[in-house]
Design an enzyme around this catalytic site. Structure first.
Site, short mmCIF file in Angstrom:
data_model
loop_
_atom_site.label_atom_id
_atom_site.label_comp_id
_atom_site.label_asym_id
_atom_site.label_seq_id
_atom_site.Cartn_x
_atom_site.Cartn_y
_atom_site.Cartn_z
N LYS A 112 0.99 -1.12 -0.31
CA LYS A 112 0.33 -0.21 0.22
C LYS A 112 0.96 1.35 0.01
O LYS A 112 0.31 1.92 -0.47
CB LYS A 112 -0.84 0.01 0.79
CG LYS A 112 -2.35 -0.93 1.24
CD LYS A 112 -2.90 -0.43 2.03
CE LYS A 112 -4.32 -1.52 1.89
NZ LYS A 112 -5.44 -1.38 2.82
N LYS A 199 -8.73 -11.86 -10.13
CA LYS A 199 -9.75 -12.10 -9.25
C LYS A 199 -11.14 -11.16 -9.38
O LYS A 199 -10.94 -9.78 -10.37
CB LYS A 199 -9.30 -12.30 -8.06
CG LYS A 199 -9.46 -11.26 -7.74
CD LYS A 199 -8.65 -11.37 -6.22
CE LYS A 199 -8.28 -9.65 -5.07
NZ LYS A 199 -9.05 -9.73 -3.60
N LYS A 202 -12.69 -5.11 -7.65
CA LYS A 202 -13.89 -2.98 -8.00
C LYS A 202 -12.41 -2.21 -9.22
O LYS A 202 -12.80 -1.74 -9.76
CB LYS A 202 -14.16 -2.05 -6.81
CG LYS A 202 -15.19 -2.45 -6.67
CD LYS A 202 -15.26 -2.48 -4.93
CE LYS A 202 -14.78 -2.78 -4.09
NZ LYS A 202 -15.21 -3.09 -2.27
P1 AMP Z 1 -11.28 -5.67 -0.55
O1 AMP Z 1 -12.92 -5.65 -1.14
O2 AMP Z 1 -10.23 -6.35 -1.34
O3 AMP Z 1 -10.72 -4.97 0.55
O4 AMP Z 1 -12.11 -7.46 -0.36
C1 AMP Z 1 -12.39 -7.55 1.19
C2 AMP Z 1 -13.33 -9.34 1.40
O5 AMP Z 1 -14.11 -9.87 -0.08
C3 AMP Z 1 -11.75 -10.24 1.60
O6 AMP Z 1 -12.20 -11.14 3.09
C4 AMP Z 1 -11.78 -10.70 0.92
O7 AMP Z 1 -10.54 -12.34 1.04
C5 AMP Z 1 -12.57 -11.01 0.00
N1 AMP Z 1 -12.62 -11.05 -2.03
C6 AMP Z 1 -12.78 -10.16 -2.20
N2 AMP Z 1 -12.56 -10.41 -4.02
C7 AMP Z 1 -12.98 -11.54 -3.57
C8 AMP Z 1 -12.67 -12.16 -5.18
N3 AMP Z 1 -12.67 -12.08 -6.11
N4 AMP Z 1 -13.45 -13.22 -4.77
C9 AMP Z 1 -12.83 -13.96 -3.44
N5 AMP Z 1 -12.67 -13.21 -2.23
C10 AMP Z 1 -12.83 -12.21 -2.45
#
Ligand code: AMP
Ligand code: TRP
Length: 335
Positions: A112, A199, A202
């Protein structure tokens, strides 16, 4: 009689919830509520560690709360981090039991801070970003959590939490904090339907994620245009895009559809239009319930806000108890 074990998890209030967030994290929160005493935080203090938009933080916090409740999180288990100021009080105490060098070695900090630097704002790499994992340790230990459901990316932060707990216990001369365990439950990794090598997220842009509350037409359109097989997949192997659609069907819980289509795949008779149709049908069936619930909640926003303020107030009592005991143990003053 064994007491129910405690689970703590938290999520940052940033933007919309997509299917990756839901299947990869939030659905697990919903399921764990049956077996454990659960505390789920919307961590707005953590959201300040990167450059952020002051106008949006509070709205994002309430939006996330609405979304979490719409998909089945019990409002009584939810709290807003900034409504429980003991988290920051305990963070200060933990700062003094945490190695500075260890913080600088955290991969999330490195990633980050590089991100901030690359955007040309080196001066905005905040001390808060370095301290982020200590606040996370406070989130966890303040409720004396036994289990912390998180993704593998949080492994290092969990390790640090355990180190802080151990150091604290040593200084206090008492095994006060239980060392929490990560709960790496089997959660699917959802890929972008537009580019299955990535993956779902957003940050990659509009077409790379499917919003949990998207309308039926949008979901059907996004699944219809999903990349399946670029043609270079060896015979008998499943292309990533195809695998992703299977994963989505499985994640919605429709085992019958999943098994039937998998048989077709192995028999070489699977038609991708059918696979897409079934994927979209299952997603729409699931999300229409969420959309309904969200509509219902949104018709009385005041009610939900009051509910979560109240639950934060109740949960705070648990946090206050810990901080009181902690101060007693390490030579600080209590009134
Ligand atoms: P983030 O929005 O990246 O901060 O993720 C929030 C939560 O969602 C975290 O626990 C991530 O591990 C899970 N997460 C985000 N994107 C994915 C994805 N494509 N597949 C599975 N889990 C996800
Ligand atoms: N760092 C976590 C993430 O990025 C969010 C988080 C903050 C957290 N505090 C926590 C997760 C406590 C589990 C427990 O996903």
């Amino acid at each position: 009689m064994s007491a129910r074990k405690t689970v703590l998890s938290a999520i940052q209030p940033t933007g919309n919830m997509h299917l990756g967030n839901y299947f990869g994290a939030v659905k697990n929160w919903v399921d764990l509520q049956e077996k454990y005493t659960c505390y789920y935080g919307v961590v707005d203090y953590h959201a300040m560690t990167m450059p952020y938009d002051v106008q949006k933080l509070r709205t994002n916090t309430w939006d996330l709360i609405t979304n979490l409740v719409a998909v089945g999180v019990n409002p009584e288990n939810l709290f807003i981090q900034s409504l429980v100021p003991e988290h920051t009080e305990l963070t200060w105490i933990f700062n003094c039991f945490c190695s500075y060098g260890q913080l600088t070695r955290m991969t999330q900090f490195k990633d980050k801070s590089t991100q901030v630097k690359d955007s040309g704002k080196e001066d905005y790499i905040s001390a808060g970003l370095l301290d982020y994992p200590v606040l996370q340790a406070a989130d966890i230990l303040i409720y004396r959590a036994d289990f912390v459901p998180v993704g593998k990316d949080q492994e290092q932060h969990l390790e640090l939490t355990r180190d802080i707990a151990q150091r604290f216990n040593f200084q206090a001369g008492k095994e006060y904090f239980v060392l929490p365990d990560a709960l790496y439950t089997e959660t699917p990794k959802i890929r972008s339907t537009a580019d299955p090598s990535k993956k779902m997220s957003k940050s990659a842009g509009e077409k790379h994620y499917i919003n949990v509350f998207a309308d039926e037409e949008t979901i059907r359109r996004q699944i219809k245009s999903a990349v399946t097989d670029s043609g270079d997949t060896p015979a008998g192997k499943m292309a990533e895009g195809v695998e992703n659609l299977f994963e989505l069907i499985k994640a919605t819980g429709n085992k019958t559809d999943y098994d039937r289509l998998l048989e077709d795949f192995h028999a070489g008779t699977l038609k991708y239009v059918d696979l897409k149709q079934v994927t979209a049908d299952n997603l729409v069936a699931m999300t229409s319930g969420f959309i309904e619930k969200k509509k219902e909640i949104s018709s009385d926003k005041r009610k939900l806000k009051d509910q979560v303020k109240q639950s934060s107030f109740e949960i705070r009592k648990r946090a206050q108890e810990t901080v009181r005991e902690v101060k007693e143990l390490i030579g600080l003053m209590n009134v």
